[in-house]
Design a protein around this motif. Structure first.
Motif, PDB file in Angstrom:
ATOM      1  N   TYR A  57       0.886  -1.176   0.000  1.00  0.00           N
ATOM      2  CA  TYR A  57       0.000   0.000   0.000  1.00  0.00           C
ATOM      3  C   TYR A  57       0.911   1.210   0.000  1.00  0.00           C
ATOM      4  O   TYR A  57       1.661   1.440   0.955  1.00  0.00           O
ATOM      5  CB  TYR A  57      -0.891  -0.023   1.251  1.00  0.00           C
ATOM      6  CG  TYR A  57      -2.033   0.960   1.185  1.00  0.00           C
ATOM      7  CD1 TYR A  57      -3.177   0.680   0.454  1.00  0.00           C
ATOM      8  CD2 TYR A  57      -1.959   2.173   1.862  1.00  0.00           C
ATOM      9  CE1 TYR A  57      -4.226   1.591   0.390  1.00  0.00           C
ATOM     10  CE2 TYR A  57      -2.999   3.082   1.808  1.00  0.00           C
ATOM     11  CZ  TYR A  57      -4.131   2.782   1.070  1.00  0.00           C
ATOM     12  OH  TYR A  57      -5.169   3.683   1.012  1.00  0.00           O
ATOM     13  N   ARG A  58       0.884   1.971  -1.092  1.00  0.00           N
ATOM     14  CA  ARG A  58       1.802   3.095  -1.276  1.00  0.00           C
ATOM     15  C   ARG A  58       1.159   4.393  -0.805  1.00  0.00           C
ATOM     16  O   ARG A  58       0.147   4.827  -1.340  1.00  0.00           O
ATOM     17  CB  ARG A  58       2.202   3.197  -2.746  1.00  0.00           C
ATOM     18  CG  ARG A  58       3.010   1.993  -3.219  1.00  0.00           C
ATOM     19  CD  ARG A  58       3.318   2.071  -4.702  1.00  0.00           C
ATOM     20  NE  ARG A  58       2.125   2.277  -5.522  1.00  0.00           N
ATOM     21  CZ  ARG A  58       1.364   1.302  -6.006  1.00  0.00           C
ATOM     22  NH1 ARG A  58       1.663   0.061  -5.775  1.00  0.00           N
ATOM     23  NH2 ARG A  58       0.314   1.572  -6.728  1.00  0.00           N
ATOM     24  N   ARG A  80       5.358  15.069 -11.322  1.00  0.00           N
ATOM     25  CA  ARG A  80       5.868  13.715 -11.621  1.00  0.00           C
ATOM     26  C   ARG A  80       5.611  12.727 -10.477  1.00  0.00           C
ATOM     27  O   ARG A  80       5.699  11.512 -10.673  1.00  0.00           O
ATOM     28  CB  ARG A  80       7.364  13.767 -11.945  1.00  0.00           C
ATOM     29  CG  ARG A  80       7.659  14.261 -13.347  1.00  0.00           C
ATOM     30  CD  ARG A  80       9.096  13.998 -13.771  1.00  0.00           C
ATOM     31  NE  ARG A  80      10.076  14.413 -12.775  1.00  0.00           N
ATOM     32  CZ  ARG A  80      10.631  15.624 -12.704  1.00  0.00           C
ATOM     33  NH1 ARG A  80      10.306  16.555 -13.563  1.00  0.00           N
ATOM     34  NH2 ARG A  80      11.515  15.892 -11.771  1.00  0.00           N
ATOM     35  N   ALA A  82       2.941  11.798  -9.331  1.00  0.00           N
ATOM     36  CA  ALA A  82       1.789  10.960  -9.696  1.00  0.00           C
ATOM     37  C   ALA A  82       2.245   9.666 -10.370  1.00  0.00           C
ATOM     38  O   ALA A  82       1.552   8.648 -10.305  1.00  0.00           O
ATOM     39  CB  ALA A  82       0.839  11.731 -10.606  1.00  0.00           C
ATOM     40  N   GLU A  83       3.426   9.679 -10.983  1.00  0.00           N
ATOM     41  CA  GLU A  83       3.962   8.483 -11.629  1.00  0.00           C
ATOM     42  C   GLU A  83       4.250   7.378 -10.610  1.00  0.00           C
ATOM     43  O   GLU A  83       4.372   6.206 -10.975  1.00  0.00           O
ATOM     44  CB  GLU A  83       5.222   8.828 -12.415  1.00  0.00           C
ATOM     45  CG  GLU A  83       4.974   9.770 -13.576  1.00  0.00           C
ATOM     46  CD  GLU A  83       6.258  10.286 -14.210  1.00  0.00           C
ATOM     47  OE1 GLU A  83       7.359   9.754 -13.901  1.00  0.00           O
ATOM     48  OE2 GLU A  83       6.170  11.225 -15.019  1.00  0.00           O
ATOM     49  N   LEU A  84       4.352   7.727  -9.338  1.00  0.00           N
ATOM     50  CA  LEU A  84       4.565   6.728  -8.288  1.00  0.00           C
ATOM     51  C   LEU A  84       3.312   5.912  -8.018  1.00  0.00           C
ATOM     52  O   LEU A  84       3.359   4.924  -7.298  1.00  0.00           O
ATOM     53  CB  LEU A  84       5.030   7.413  -6.998  1.00  0.00           C
ATOM     54  CG  LEU A  84       6.356   8.164  -7.070  1.00  0.00           C
ATOM     55  CD1 LEU A  84       6.606   8.919  -5.773  1.00  0.00           C
ATOM     56  CD2 LEU A  84       7.491   7.187  -7.367  1.00  0.00           C
ATOM     57  N   GLN A  85       2.193   6.334  -8.565  1.00  0.00           N
ATOM     58  CA  GLN A  85       0.895   5.671  -8.430  1.00  0.00           C
ATOM     59  C   GLN A  85       0.557   5.376  -6.965  1.00  0.00           C
ATOM     60  O   GLN A  85       0.356   4.223  -6.568  1.00  0.00           O
ATOM     61  CB  GLN A  85       0.859   4.390  -9.262  1.00  0.00           C
ATOM     62  CG  GLN A  85       1.054   4.645 -10.730  1.00  0.00           C
ATOM     63  CD  GLN A  85       1.082   3.364 -11.544  1.00  0.00           C
ATOM     64  OE1 GLN A  85       1.337   2.286 -11.031  1.00  0.00           O
ATOM     65  NE2 GLN A  85       0.801   3.502 -12.829  1.00  0.00           N
ATOM     66  N   PRO A  86       0.477   6.435  -6.157  1.00  0.00           N
ATOM     67  CA  PRO A  86       0.178   6.209  -4.738  1.00  0.00           C
ATOM     68  C   PRO A  86      -1.255   5.729  -4.533  1.00  0.00           C
ATOM     69  O   PRO A  86      -2.154   6.091  -5.288  1.00  0.00           O
ATOM     70  CB  PRO A  86       0.380   7.597  -4.125  1.00  0.00           C
ATOM     71  CG  PRO A  86       0.125   8.547  -5.240  1.00  0.00           C
ATOM     72  CD  PRO A  86       0.614   7.852  -6.487  1.00  0.00           C
ATOM     73  N   ASP A  87      -1.432   4.906  -3.507  1.00  0.00           N
ATOM     74  CA  ASP A  87      -2.768   4.474  -3.120  1.00  0.00           C
ATOM     75  C   ASP A  87      -3.445   5.541  -2.265  1.00  0.00           C
ATOM     76  O   ASP A  87      -4.670   5.607  -2.205  1.00  0.00           O
ATOM     77  CB  ASP A  87      -2.687   3.158  -2.340  1.00  0.00           C
ATOM     78  CG  ASP A  87      -2.136   2.031  -3.200  1.00  0.00           C
ATOM     79  OD1 ASP A  87      -2.708   1.783  -4.278  1.00  0.00           O
ATOM     80  OD2 ASP A  87      -1.129   1.412  -2.796  1.00  0.00           O
ATOM     81  N   LEU A 112      -2.135  14.619  -8.890  1.00  0.00           N
ATOM     82  CA  LEU A 112      -2.363  13.781  -7.714  1.00  0.00           C
ATOM     83  C   LEU A 112      -3.823  13.775  -7.274  1.00  0.00           C
ATOM     84  O   LEU A 112      -4.209  12.983  -6.411  1.00  0.00           O
ATOM     85  CB  LEU A 112      -1.477  14.245  -6.558  1.00  0.00           C
ATOM     86  CG  LEU A 112       0.027  14.072  -6.778  1.00  0.00           C
ATOM     87  CD1 LEU A 112       0.815  14.807  -5.704  1.00  0.00           C
ATOM     88  CD2 LEU A 112       0.397  12.600  -6.820  1.00  0.00           C
ATOM     89  N   ASP A 114      -6.343  12.681  -8.681  1.00  0.00           N
ATOM     90  CA  ASP A 114      -7.066  11.460  -9.052  1.00  0.00           C
ATOM     91  C   ASP A 114      -6.892  10.358  -8.007  1.00  0.00           C
ATOM     92  O   ASP A 114      -7.571   9.346  -8.064  1.00  0.00           O
ATOM     93  CB  ASP A 114      -6.586  10.960 -10.417  1.00  0.00           C
ATOM     94  CG  ASP A 114      -6.994  11.891 -11.542  1.00  0.00           C
ATOM     95  OD1 ASP A 114      -8.030  12.575 -11.396  1.00  0.00           O
ATOM     96  OD2 ASP A 114      -6.274  11.955 -12.551  1.00  0.00           O
ATOM     97  N   SER A 115      -5.976  10.548  -7.070  1.00  0.00           N
ATOM     98  CA  SER A 115      -5.729   9.558  -6.021  1.00  0.00           C
ATOM     99  C   SER A 115      -6.511   9.944  -4.769  1.00  0.00           C
ATOM    100  O   SER A 115      -6.697  11.124  -4.487  1.00  0.00           O
ATOM    101  CB  SER A 115      -4.239   9.528  -5.668  1.00  0.00           C
ATOM    102  OG  SER A 115      -3.460   9.180  -6.781  1.00  0.00           O
TER     103      SER A 115
END
Length: 145
Positions: A57-58, A80, A82-87, A112, A114-115
């Protein structure tokens, strides 16, 4: 020269030494602030909290950006993330570095949005940056209990 006649010179010398030390300390603090403001990055931590075999879980923590208007390098860096695709994104405030930087903060953080996330505002988010004496932390305790 008598012993008593040298005291004004000793006081003046001590004051000059103190002034020089204070000036050097101020210059060093300013230089550190200018350099560290350009040294942003990502630090990774792994906590063994989830059961074995569970997907990671990021959590991305963003805070104290103090983004000044027009800082294209920092805006690009934050975008950038957002490229880490955090949860989950946790933003702990103090995003703008000036009242004229709000649009740049929105631009930086927009990928970010969208997360899922939470936001805890800092003083800069409410009032805008205000000069503060860092020695205030050494005086009386805060009002928080």
């Amino acid at each position: 020269m008598s012993e008593t006649s040298g005291w004004p010179r000793r006081i003046a010398s001590g004051a000059a030494t103190l002034f020089t030390a204070t000036t050097l300390a101020g210059a060093a603090a300013t230089a550190f602030g200018m350099i560290s403001a350009r040294q942003f990055g990502v630090r990774y931590e792994t906590l063994p909290l989830l059961p074995a075999g569970q997907e990671p879980y990021r959590i991305l923590h963003v805070g104290d950006m103090h983004l000044v208007a027009g800082d294209r390098k920092k805006i690009a860096f934050v975008r950038r993330l957002a490229e880490l695709q955090p949860d989950l994104v946790v933003n702990t405030g103090d995003n703008p570095g000036g009242v004229n930087a709000v649009d740049d903060v929105v631009e930086a953080l927009s990928p970010l949005l969208d997360s899922p996330g939470v936001f805890v505002p800092g003083s800069n988010d409410f009032y805008g940056p205000r000069p503060a004496n860092p020695l205030r932390y050494l005086r009386a305790p805060s009002d928080f209990h």
